[in-house]
Design a protein around this motif. Structure first.
Motif, short mmCIF file in Angstrom:
data_model
loop_
_atom_site.label_atom_id
_atom_site.label_comp_id
_atom_site.label_asym_id
_atom_site.label_seq_id
_atom_site.Cartn_x
_atom_site.Cartn_y
_atom_site.Cartn_z
N LYS A 8 0.83 -1.21 0.00
CA LYS A 8 0.00 0.00 0.00
C LYS A 8 0.86 1.25 0.00
O LYS A 8 0.57 2.21 -0.70
N GLY A 9 1.93 1.23 0.78
CA GLY A 9 2.85 2.36 0.81
C GLY A 9 3.50 2.58 -0.54
O GLY A 9 3.68 3.73 -0.99
N TYR A 10 3.84 1.50 -1.21
CA TYR A 10 4.42 1.58 -2.55
C TYR A 10 3.42 2.22 -3.51
O TYR A 10 3.78 3.14 -4.26
N GLY A 60 3.67 3.99 -7.00
CA GLY A 60 4.06 2.72 -7.61
C GLY A 60 2.96 2.15 -8.48
O GLY A 60 1.78 2.27 -8.17
N LYS A 61 3.35 1.55 -9.55
CA LYS A 61 2.40 1.00 -10.53
C LYS A 61 2.16 -0.49 -10.29
O LYS A 61 3.05 -1.23 -9.86
N GLN A 62 0.95 -0.92 -10.61
CA GLN A 62 0.53 -2.30 -10.42
C GLN A 62 1.45 -3.27 -11.17
O GLN A 62 1.90 -4.26 -10.61
N VAL A 84 -3.20 -10.28 -4.52
CA VAL A 84 -3.69 -8.96 -4.14
C VAL A 84 -3.37 -7.94 -5.23
O VAL A 84 -4.21 -7.12 -5.60
N ILE A 85 -2.16 -8.01 -5.76
CA ILE A 85 -1.75 -7.07 -6.80
C ILE A 85 -2.66 -7.18 -8.03
O ILE A 85 -3.05 -6.18 -8.61
N THR A 86 -3.02 -8.40 -8.39
CA THR A 86 -3.85 -8.59 -9.59
C THR A 86 -5.33 -8.38 -9.31
O THR A 86 -6.14 -8.35 -10.23
N GLY A 87 -5.69 -8.26 -8.02
CA GLY A 87 -7.09 -8.05 -7.67
C GLY A 87 -7.85 -9.35 -7.44
O GLY A 87 -9.06 -9.34 -7.28
N PHE A 88 -7.14 -10.46 -7.42
CA PHE A 88 -7.76 -11.76 -7.17
C PHE A 88 -7.78 -11.98 -5.66
O PHE A 88 -7.03 -12.81 -5.11
N CYS A 89 -8.59 -11.16 -4.99
CA CYS A 89 -8.63 -11.16 -3.53
C CYS A 89 -9.93 -10.51 -3.07
O CYS A 89 -10.70 -10.00 -3.88
N SER A 90 -10.16 -10.52 -1.78
CA SER A 90 -11.33 -9.86 -1.22
C SER A 90 -11.23 -8.35 -1.44
O SER A 90 -10.14 -7.79 -1.46
N ILE A 139 -5.81 -3.42 -3.49
CA ILE A 139 -5.01 -2.20 -3.52
C ILE A 139 -5.25 -1.40 -4.80
O ILE A 139 -5.49 -0.21 -4.76
N TRP A 140 -5.17 -2.06 -5.93
CA TRP A 140 -5.38 -1.40 -7.21
C TRP A 140 -6.76 -1.74 -7.72
O TRP A 140 -7.21 -2.88 -7.60
N ASP A 141 -7.41 -0.75 -8.31
CA ASP A 141 -8.72 -0.98 -8.92
C ASP A 141 -8.50 -1.61 -10.29
O ASP A 141 -7.68 -1.15 -11.06
N ASN A 142 -9.26 -2.65 -10.56
CA ASN A 142 -9.19 -3.30 -11.87
C ASN A 142 -10.53 -3.06 -12.59
O ASN A 142 -11.41 -3.86 -12.55
#
Length: 85
Positions: A32-34, A39-41, A70-76, A81-84
């Motif tokens: 999240k800090g990144y 920082g980019k996905q 989490v980075i790819t959005g395959f999470c709750s 963190i990033w909107d997909n």
């Protein structure tokens, strides 16, 4: 991106967190800090994917895989963190 937080620092911080047995949510806060620093996905994904190749410990690799999800959005939604869109 904020010069204080770059891809090299992300890799170092995640690696150190894994070595020091940080909790998943501590590592999530690093991501999240990144992101908050600009920082980019795709860059975060590439950094963690390269770190996964460097790490030998299976439990650490599992945590990296969870962070990649989490980075790819395959999470709750609450840990995304990033909107997909």
């Amino acid at each position: 991106m904020n010069k204080e937080y770059n891809n090299k620092k992300l890799k170092t911080d995640i690696r150190n967190g894994l070595i020091n047995h940080c909790e998943f949510f501590d590592l999530l806060n690093i991501l999240k800090g990144y992101k908050d620093a600009g920082g980019k996905q795709n860059d975060a994904y590439a950094v963690l994917e390269s770190l996964r190749g460097d790490i030998k410990d299976d439990s650490c690799k599992d945590i990296i895989l969870e962070l990649l999800d989490v980075i790819t959005g395959f999470c709750s939604l609450y840990i995304r963190i990033w909107d997909n869109n």
